[in-house]
Design a protein around this motif. Structure first.
Motif, mmCIF file in Angstrom:
data_model
loop_
_atom_site.group_PDB
_atom_site.id
_atom_site.type_symbol
_atom_site.label_atom_id
_atom_site.label_comp_id
_atom_site.label_asym_id
_atom_site.label_seq_id
_atom_site.Cartn_x
_atom_site.Cartn_y
_atom_site.Cartn_z
ATOM 1 N N LEU A 1 -13.388 -5.544 20.221
ATOM 2 C CA LEU A 1 -12.567 -6.075 21.304
ATOM 3 C C LEU A 1 -12.045 -4.974 22.226
ATOM 4 O O LEU A 1 -11.441 -5.254 23.257
ATOM 5 C CB LEU A 1 -11.396 -6.885 20.737
ATOM 6 N N GLY A 2 -12.270 -3.714 21.832
ATOM 7 C CA GLY A 2 -11.917 -2.590 22.699
ATOM 8 C C GLY A 2 -10.619 -1.896 22.382
ATOM 9 O O GLY A 2 -10.110 -1.128 23.201
ATOM 10 N N TYR A 3 -10.087 -2.118 21.199
ATOM 11 C CA TYR A 3 -8.799 -1.520 20.846
ATOM 12 C C TYR A 3 -8.916 -0.726 19.561
ATOM 13 O O TYR A 3 -9.741 -1.036 18.700
ATOM 14 C CB TYR A 3 -7.723 -2.616 20.725
ATOM 15 N N PRO A 4 -8.073 0.295 19.395
ATOM 16 C CA PRO A 4 -8.100 1.059 18.130
ATOM 17 C C PRO A 4 -7.488 0.244 16.997
ATOM 18 O O PRO A 4 -6.517 -0.487 17.201
ATOM 19 C CB PRO A 4 -7.260 2.297 18.449
ATOM 20 N N ALA A 5 -8.070 0.370 15.843
ATOM 21 C CA ALA A 5 -7.533 -0.298 14.652
ATOM 22 C C ALA A 5 -6.480 0.587 14.018
ATOM 23 O O ALA A 5 -6.672 1.801 13.902
ATOM 24 C CB ALA A 5 -8.660 -0.560 13.650
ATOM 25 N N PRO A 6 -5.352 0.020 13.615
ATOM 26 C CA PRO A 6 -4.351 0.838 12.920
ATOM 27 C C PRO A 6 -4.946 1.373 11.617
ATOM 28 O O PRO A 6 -5.797 0.713 11.015
ATOM 29 C CB PRO A 6 -3.203 -0.144 12.662
ATOM 30 N N GLY A 7 -4.484 2.540 11.211
ATOM 31 C CA GLY A 7 -5.072 3.122 10.016
ATOM 32 C C GLY A 7 -4.150 4.038 9.241
ATOM 33 O O GLY A 7 -4.623 4.856 8.457
ATOM 34 N N SER A 8 -2.857 3.909 9.448
ATOM 35 C CA SER A 8 -1.926 4.757 8.700
ATOM 36 C C SER A 8 -0.950 3.881 7.926
ATOM 37 O O SER A 8 -0.707 2.726 8.288
ATOM 38 C CB SER A 8 -1.150 5.676 9.651
ATOM 39 N N PHE A 9 -0.377 4.454 6.874
ATOM 40 C CA PHE A 9 0.619 3.722 6.095
ATOM 41 C C PHE A 9 1.783 3.294 6.968
ATOM 42 O O PHE A 9 2.274 2.170 6.857
ATOM 43 C CB PHE A 9 1.138 4.568 4.924
ATOM 44 N N SER A 10 2.233 4.178 7.867
ATOM 45 C CA SER A 10 3.383 3.823 8.706
ATOM 46 C C SER A 10 3.045 2.673 9.644
ATOM 47 O O SER A 10 3.872 1.771 9.840
ATOM 48 C CB SER A 10 3.887 5.041 9.491
ATOM 49 N N GLN A 11 1.842 2.648 10.203
ATOM 50 C CA GLN A 11 1.448 1.525 11.056
ATOM 51 C C GLN A 11 1.365 0.243 10.241
ATOM 52 O O GLN A 11 1.849 -0.803 10.668
ATOM 53 C CB GLN A 11 0.097 1.808 11.712
ATOM 54 N N PHE A 12 0.726 0.317 9.076
ATOM 55 C CA PHE A 12 0.585 -0.871 8.242
ATOM 56 C C PHE A 12 1.946 -1.401 7.797
ATOM 57 O O PHE A 12 2.163 -2.608 7.768
ATOM 58 C CB PHE A 12 -0.299 -0.593 7.030
ATOM 59 N N THR A 13 2.857 -0.505 7.472
ATOM 60 C CA THR A 13 4.195 -0.925 7.050
ATOM 61 C C THR A 13 4.899 -1.703 8.158
ATOM 62 O O THR A 13 5.556 -2.713 7.904
ATOM 63 C CB THR A 13 5.032 0.298 6.629
ATOM 64 N N LYS A 14 4.761 -1.243 9.397
ATOM 65 C CA LYS A 14 5.391 -1.930 10.527
ATOM 66 C C LYS A 14 4.744 -3.281 10.811
ATOM 67 O O LYS A 14 5.416 -4.213 11.241
ATOM 68 C CB LYS A 14 5.296 -1.056 11.785
ATOM 69 N N LEU A 15 3.446 -3.384 10.587
ATOM 70 C CA LEU A 15 2.697 -4.576 10.982
ATOM 71 C C LEU A 15 2.589 -5.640 9.894
ATOM 72 O O LEU A 15 2.344 -6.806 10.195
ATOM 73 C CB LEU A 15 1.281 -4.172 11.410
ATOM 74 N N ALA A 16 2.744 -5.242 8.635
ATOM 75 C CA ALA A 16 2.493 -6.166 7.521
ATOM 76 C C ALA A 16 3.703 -7.041 7.222
ATOM 77 O O ALA A 16 4.850 -6.614 7.333
ATOM 78 C CB ALA A 16 2.103 -5.381 6.268
ATOM 79 N N SER A 17 3.416 -8.263 6.799
ATOM 80 C CA SER A 17 4.476 -9.156 6.330
ATOM 81 C C SER A 17 4.631 -9.071 4.810
ATOM 82 O O SER A 17 5.619 -9.543 4.266
ATOM 83 C CB SER A 17 4.179 -10.594 6.745
ATOM 84 N N ILE A 18 3.660 -8.477 4.144
ATOM 85 C CA ILE A 18 3.672 -8.357 2.679
ATOM 86 C C ILE A 18 4.395 -7.069 2.303
ATOM 87 O O ILE A 18 4.047 -5.993 2.793
ATOM 88 C CB ILE A 18 2.230 -8.342 2.118
ATOM 89 N N LYS A 19 5.372 -7.197 1.454
ATOM 90 C CA LYS A 19 6.134 -6.032 1.011
ATOM 91 C C LYS A 19 5.493 -5.421 -0.232
ATOM 92 O O LYS A 19 4.974 -6.136 -1.089
ATOM 93 C CB LYS A 19 7.588 -6.411 0.713
ATOM 94 N N GLU A 20 5.568 -4.105 -0.315
ATOM 95 C CA GLU A 20 4.967 -3.435 -1.463
ATOM 96 C C GLU A 20 5.820 -3.629 -2.713
ATOM 97 O O GLU A 20 7.021 -3.861 -2.624
ATOM 98 C CB GLU A 20 4.755 -1.953 -1.174
ATOM 99 N N GLU A 21 5.168 -3.534 -3.853
ATOM 100 C CA GLU A 21 5.838 -3.618 -5.156
ATOM 101 C C GLU A 21 6.121 -2.196 -5.619
ATOM 102 O O GLU A 21 5.207 -1.389 -5.710
ATOM 103 C CB GLU A 21 4.939 -4.349 -6.162
ATOM 104 N N GLN A 22 7.372 -1.896 -5.899
ATOM 105 C CA GLN A 22 7.758 -0.559 -6.328
ATOM 106 C C GLN A 22 7.573 -0.346 -7.828
ATOM 107 O O GLN A 22 7.407 0.774 -8.277
ATOM 108 C CB GLN A 22 9.221 -0.282 -5.959
ATOM 109 N N GLY A 23 7.628 -1.413 -8.603
ATOM 110 C CA GLY A 23 7.556 -1.283 -10.051
ATOM 111 C C GLY A 23 6.255 -1.834 -10.599
ATOM 112 O O GLY A 23 5.269 -1.982 -9.885
ATOM 113 N N VAL A 24 6.288 -2.138 -11.884
ATOM 114 C CA VAL A 24 5.137 -2.736 -12.564
ATOM 115 C C VAL A 24 5.616 -4.043 -13.196
ATOM 116 O O VAL A 24 6.171 -4.050 -14.294
ATOM 117 C CB VAL A 24 4.553 -1.782 -13.632
#
Length: 166
Positions: free
Chosen positions: A84-107
């Motif tokens: 589509l002509g745009y750069p794809a995000p590819g860093s943890f910081s970009q993904f963190t800002k864009l994602a609705s899914i929160k990471e799991e800190q524990g097990v």
């Protein structure tokens, strides 16, 4: 049109029958799909490594199948953004800002892993579904097809995971 090898193809005008504003809106929506897919991939892979309990072998194997599918999906979504002509995000910081899914800190225990993965697949489905009207209105069949495929996979996977919950 004369081929100028010194011309950077990235600066060439894109004329695929989708207006630039629509391509941008679709790419921005796909950025969120990509970020959610990456967050879910990472969570699924972590759960594959760390699952324990009586269903270890079943879940370990199932999670591997799921994270492998998600890894492939990442490339498909990112390549559509690029087409589509745009750069794809590819860093943890970009993904963190864009994602609705929160990471799991524990097990978490196996049942909590299943619950979180159900929620994750449902979240990706919701994110993908938000992009669909824009793609349809822009007559962007490749994106609509990609989103339809992703929706089928995430909804089916959520159902399968949900069926394992006690």
């Amino acid at each position: 049109m004369e081929n100028n090898p010194s011309e950077d193809w990235e600066t060439m005008q894109i004329d695929i029958g989708i207006a630039e504003a629509d391509r941008k809106a679709i790419a921005e929506g796909l950025n969120n799909v990509l970020a959610d897919t990456f967050a879910l991939y990472l969570k699924t892979h972590s759960f594959h490594w760390n699952v324990t309990g009586p269903m270890f072998n079943t879940l370990h194997t199932m999670f591997m199948t799921q994270y492998t599918e998600l890894w492939t999906a990442l490339d498909e979504v990112a390549e559509r953004i690029r087409a589509l002509g745009y750069p794809a995000p590819g860093s943890f910081s970009q993904f963190t800002k864009l994602a609705s899914i929160k990471e799991e800190q524990g097990v978490p225990n196996a049942q909590e892993m299943l619950r979180q993965l159900v929620e994750g697949h449902e979240a990706v489905a919701r994110t993908a579904r938000k992009v669909f009207p824009t793609a349809e209105e822009a007559n962007d069949q490749p994106t609509a097809d990609l989103l339809t495929q992703r929706l089928q996979i995430h909804e089916k996977t959520a159902w399968m995971l949900r069926s394992m919950l006690e």
